[in-house]
Motif scaffolding. Structure first.
Motif, PDB file in Angstrom:
ATOM      1  N   ASP A  34       0.829  -1.202   0.000  1.00  0.00           N
ATOM      2  CA  ASP A  34       0.000   0.000   0.000  1.00  0.00           C
ATOM      3  C   ASP A  34       0.866   1.256   0.000  1.00  0.00           C
ATOM      4  N   ASP A  35       1.910   1.256   0.824  1.00  0.00           N
ATOM      5  CA  ASP A  35       2.821   2.408   0.865  1.00  0.00           C
ATOM      6  C   ASP A  35       3.532   2.577  -0.474  1.00  0.00           C
ATOM      7  N   ALA A  36       3.955   1.458  -1.064  1.00  0.00           N
ATOM      8  CA  ALA A  36       4.653   1.524  -2.350  1.00  0.00           C
ATOM      9  C   ALA A  36       3.749   2.113  -3.429  1.00  0.00           C
ATOM     10  N   VAL A  37       2.490   1.688  -3.441  1.00  0.00           N
ATOM     11  CA  VAL A  37       1.540   2.213  -4.425  1.00  0.00           C
ATOM     12  C   VAL A  37       1.356   3.716  -4.244  1.00  0.00           C
ATOM     13  N   ALA A  38       1.175   4.154  -3.002  1.00  0.00           N
ATOM     14  CA  ALA A  38       0.976   5.585  -2.742  1.00  0.00           C
ATOM     15  C   ALA A  38       2.179   6.399  -3.208  1.00  0.00           C
ATOM     16  N   LEU A  39       3.378   5.907  -2.947  1.00  0.00           N
ATOM     17  CA  LEU A  39       4.593   6.607  -3.384  1.00  0.00           C
ATOM     18  C   LEU A  39       4.669   6.714  -4.903  1.00  0.00           C
ATOM     19  N   LEU A  40       4.385   5.614  -5.572  1.00  0.00           N
ATOM     20  CA  LEU A  40       4.490   5.614  -7.033  1.00  0.00           C
ATOM     21  C   LEU A  40       3.397   6.470  -7.664  1.00  0.00           C
ATOM     22  N   GLU A  41       2.221   6.492  -7.066  1.00  0.00           N
ATOM     23  CA  GLU A  41       1.165   7.371  -7.580  1.00  0.00           C
ATOM     24  C   GLU A  41       1.581   8.831  -7.460  1.00  0.00           C
ATOM     25  N   HIS A  42       2.190   9.188  -6.334  1.00  0.00           N
ATOM     26  CA  HIS A  42       2.685  10.557  -6.167  1.00  0.00           C
ATOM     27  C   HIS A  42       3.812  10.842  -7.149  1.00  0.00           C
ATOM     28  N   CYS A  43       4.631   9.831  -7.361  1.00  0.00           N
ATOM     29  CA  CYS A  43       5.771   9.963  -8.269  1.00  0.00           C
ATOM     30  C   CYS A  43       5.312  10.326  -9.686  1.00  0.00           C
ATOM     31  N   ILE A  44       4.337   9.601 -10.215  1.00  0.00           N
ATOM     32  CA  ILE A  44       3.914   9.890 -11.594  1.00  0.00           C
ATOM     33  C   ILE A  44       2.997  11.104 -11.657  1.00  0.00           C
ATOM     34  N   ALA A  45       2.419  11.498 -10.526  1.00  0.00           N
ATOM     35  CA  ALA A  45       1.682  12.769 -10.509  1.00  0.00           C
ATOM     36  C   ALA A  45       2.652  13.925 -10.704  1.00  0.00           C
ATOM     37  N   LEU A  46       3.835  13.807 -10.096  1.00  0.00           N
ATOM     38  CA  LEU A  46       4.863  14.840 -10.259  1.00  0.00           C
ATOM     39  C   LEU A  46       5.562  14.742 -11.616  1.00  0.00           C
ATOM     40  N   ALA A  47       5.709  13.514 -12.115  1.00  0.00           N
ATOM     41  CA  ALA A  47       6.446  13.292 -13.371  1.00  0.00           C
ATOM     42  C   ALA A  47       5.661  12.304 -14.232  1.00  0.00           C
ATOM     43  N   PRO A  48       4.595  12.764 -14.927  1.00  0.00           N
ATOM     44  CA  PRO A  48       3.735  11.853 -15.704  1.00  0.00           C
ATOM     45  C   PRO A  48       4.476  11.060 -16.775  1.00  0.00           C
ATOM     46  N   GLY A  49       5.617  11.570 -17.223  1.00  0.00           N
ATOM     47  CA  GLY A  49       6.369  10.872 -18.257  1.00  0.00           C
ATOM     48  C   GLY A  49       7.372   9.875 -17.720  1.00  0.00           C
ATOM     49  N   PHE A  50       7.395   9.650 -16.420  1.00  0.00           N
ATOM     50  CA  PHE A  50       8.339   8.720 -15.791  1.00  0.00           C
ATOM     51  C   PHE A  50       7.796   7.301 -15.977  1.00  0.00           C
ATOM     52  N   ASP A  51       8.049   6.744 -17.161  1.00  0.00           N
ATOM     53  CA  ASP A  51       7.433   5.466 -17.538  1.00  0.00           C
ATOM     54  C   ASP A  51       7.888   4.313 -16.654  1.00  0.00           C
TER      55      ASP A  51
END
Length: 674
Positions: free
Chosen positions: A197-214
């Motif tokens: 759950d923590d990993a998912v939340a981090l990655l969701e925030h990550c691509i919100a900041l950088a949508p092109g971070f494939d």
């Protein structure tokens, strides 16, 4: 004749190389001409030779391109960039073994080659070598940053010092909260620690900041898949495939999500599209075989599995997948191949124990029981070394459940919970006949069979239940303080979580997660009108059948005769307690009685479920539906009696099991806990 754009290069060699490199993506034919011109002027230029080979490959002249790669590497065997591009060349052709070998050579020659480590991680993921892929991905992270703090965290991640990596990354993100590379590293750490759950939340925030971070988006899709959030995973994968439709990792995960959603025909089509391009991927052939087997296309599934081991004979999981069909019989040639592969020193532990389980089945079919048991025993021992299971934790949970879940406790909460009657839970031990019960019930027009759903266990974890690797938590004591509205909300949450699995619009559906016996009290409290069926089989037959079965996940108690015997003992103990606290609440199906008097038992089962009798339930094997468990082929045939006492062939080796079962064995089918 050369085109005007490919005239003899002018300016510095570096300028000409850069220009050729830009042309490569836009016009490979023009890039080839430019590289050839450079080589005419500077015959020894390795960069130009590499660009020419890449340009030839992109034009589809595979043999010619491979010859150029080989010639270049013969001249310059330490040229890491050429090894990397040769790996990419093999990967595009579907030859993943050669691709991995080439990229491994690239990182050997250049240990700081960030892009090559990432490519290697992706390739190993395709092959299903998750531990090696994790290690390669960690090296990618370690080589992709120059920040001293992140480098220290990456080193800890590479060396699997996960708590240290987590501490360093959290400290770094406090100071630099928008560092998406650090977020991705922390998510990777959390995933390895099981903090999905923590990993998912981090990655969701990550691509919100950088949508092109494939790369982060792909990691997010992986985590969502592991978390059972399959539709969300598919959304991200659709996005990635839209950008790079030729990436096999995206497409394989996409197909796997479709399978988990029960959309098997779509999954089969997806695997077929992948295999048209990457027909050298043994893991893809294996996954394709799984999907075909599940929908009842056994012969096609066997062909897919056999294609996989023809490509990679060391892949133990594929051999076990063939053995796990139960109705399949290995040829003498196949037996010889497995015996050869299991003796290899260079195969993984996972491949080795899968091979032992498969060999156990092969010798069992030949009635060579001593040799069969020897392989089952080694396979179980090696698998148990990979797991952390404590029988004491299960026994402790049962004791606490008996203390809390009394008749008075339930009476005080009567009428609470969600009043929905949709779910039919089938609980017990694996290999006890639960798939047969499911197949019978799902042959009824009012009932849909789904799968072993993880949702009750997920809800229990929210309430403090933890598995053996993480301690005992607060559960089930945490249930005691739940108010009526919370119990109702949890029942509704279960229905919401499982709705994704319901496709037929029937009034009732089956959840056949066997481990839910541990949570029978919770089920009653949050879904008091749901049906609970306890599928039970003779303890020796059931436990030994579990011992010789390798489970993909979730049944860590089955890899030792003493452990599985204790587990069965605890299961009977708790079920007997629930029978006393809630008389008549649970309906018990004794497998041997079902075998002896099938119609009477089926009619009693339907009566308990409040279902009118339908003839189709007596001819359950004619029902066309997906079956995911080890019994998938057996339940597509009329009930068979051969397996009832099959365990007796192994009786000389089963003393630890008899000892662990104790009075449960002598009392069966009655319970000693009365």
């Amino acid at each position: 004749m050369t085109s005007p754009e490919s005239a003899e290069p002018t300016g510095s060699l570096a300028t000409a190389i850069a220009h050729t490199s830009r042309l490569l993506a836009q016009n490979p034919a023009l890039a080839e001409e430019q590289a050839t011109e450079i080589l005419r002027v500077v015959p020894e230029s390795p960069e130009a030779a590499l660009l020419r080979a890449m340009a030839v490959a992109r034009q589809g002249r595979r043999d010619e391109a491979e010859g150029q790669f080989v010639a270049l590497l013969k001249r310059l065997p330490d040229y890491a960039g050429a090894w990397f591009e040769l790996g990419q060349f093999h990967a595009r052709a579907g030859d993943m073994e050669s691709a991995v070998d080439a990229v491994r050579r690239a990182v050997k020659e250049a240990p700081g080659y960030t892009q090559a480590w990432l490519a290697l991680a992706d390739m190993l993921t395709v092959q299903g070598k998750t531990d090696e892929a994790d290690a390669a991905f960690a090296r990618h992270i370690a080589t992709s940053t120059n920040d001293p703090n992140l480098m220290a965290a990456a080193t800890a991640l590479v060396e699997n010092r996960l708590p240290e990596a987590e501490h360093l990354l959290r400290a770094h993100l406090k100071q630099f909260p928008s560092d998406v590379a650090a977020m991705r590293m922390l998510a990777e750490t959390g995933g390895r620690l099981g903090q999905y759950d923590d990993a998912v939340a981090l990655l969701e925030h990550c691509i919100a900041l950088a949508p092109g971070f494939d790369a982060a988006r792909h990691n997010l899709a992986l985590m969502l898949n592991r978390n059972g959030r399959l539709l969300e995973a598919l959304d991200h994968l659709d996005f990635l495939i839209g950008k790079d439709g030729n990436n096999p990792n995206y497409r394989l995960l996409h197909a796997a999500c479709l399978s988990r959603l029960g959309r098997y025909e779509e999954a089969i089509e997806a695997y077929e599209r992948i295999l048209k391009v990457f027909d050298g991927h043994p893991q893809s052939w294996m996954s394709y075989g799984h999907a075909l087997k599940t929908v009842g296309r056994q012969e096609d599934g066997i062909k897919a599995y056999e294609k996989a081991v023809a490509i990679a004979p060391e892949l133990g999981e594929v051999w076990w997948s063939l053995a796990n069909l139960k109705t399949f019989r290995f040829s003498n040639d196949q037996l010889a191949i497995m015996e050869r592969e299991v003796k290899r020193e260079d195969i993984s532990k996972e491949d080795r124990f899968h091979l032992h389980f498969a060999l156990g089945k092969a010798y069992e079919d030949r009635k060579v029981y001593s040799q069969s048991f020897a392989h089952y025993e080694v396979g179980n021992t090696e698998r148990r070394e990979e797991l952390q299971y404590s029988a004491e934790i299960t026994s402790g949970l049962v004791a606490r459940s008996k203390e809390l879940l009394t008749a008075d406790f339930f009476a005080a909460r009567q009428g609470q919970g969600s009043q929905a009657a949709d779910p039919i839970f089938v609980v017990g031990l694996p290999r006890a006949g639960s798939t047969l019960v499911e197949q019978i019930l799902s042959s009824h027009s009012m009932v849909e069979g789904t799968m072993e759903l993880p949702d009750i266990i997920a809800i229990a974890k929210e309430l403090g239940f933890k598995d053996g690797r993480k301690g005992t938590g607060l559960y089930p004591g945490s249930i005691a303080g739940l108010p009526a509205d919370r119990l109702k909300a949890l029942g509704e949450e279960y229905l919401d979580r499982t709705r994704i699995q319901r496709k037929e619009g029937t009034p009732f559906f089956i959840d056949k997660m066997p481990n839910n016996w541990l949570h029978a009290g919770l089920i009653h409290l949050i879904l008091p009108n749901a049906k609970i069926i306890d599928a039970r089989r003779h303890p020796m037959g059931c436990c030994f059948s579990g011992f010789k079965q390798h489970f993909a996940r979730g049944q860590a108690f089955t890899y030792g005769l003493m452990e599985i015997g204790r587990y069965y003992h605890d299961y009977v103990d708790l079920m007997s307690h629930i029978d006393r606290a809630l008389p008549g609440r649970i309906h018990r199906v004794i497998y041997e009685r079902m075998v002896e008097d099938t119609e009477t038992e089926i009619r009693a089962l339907l009566d308990y479920c409040g279902l009118p009798f339908e003839e189709s339930c007596l001819r359950y094997w004619e029902t066309d539906r997906a079956v995911r468990t080890a019994s998938s082929e057996q339940v597509r045939k009329p009930i068979f009696k051969d397996a009832v006492e099959h365990w007796k062939n192994y009786d000389p080796w089963l003393a630890p099991l008899r000892e662990a079962l104790g009075p449960v064995l002598s009392s069966y089918p009655a319970s000693p806990f009365v």
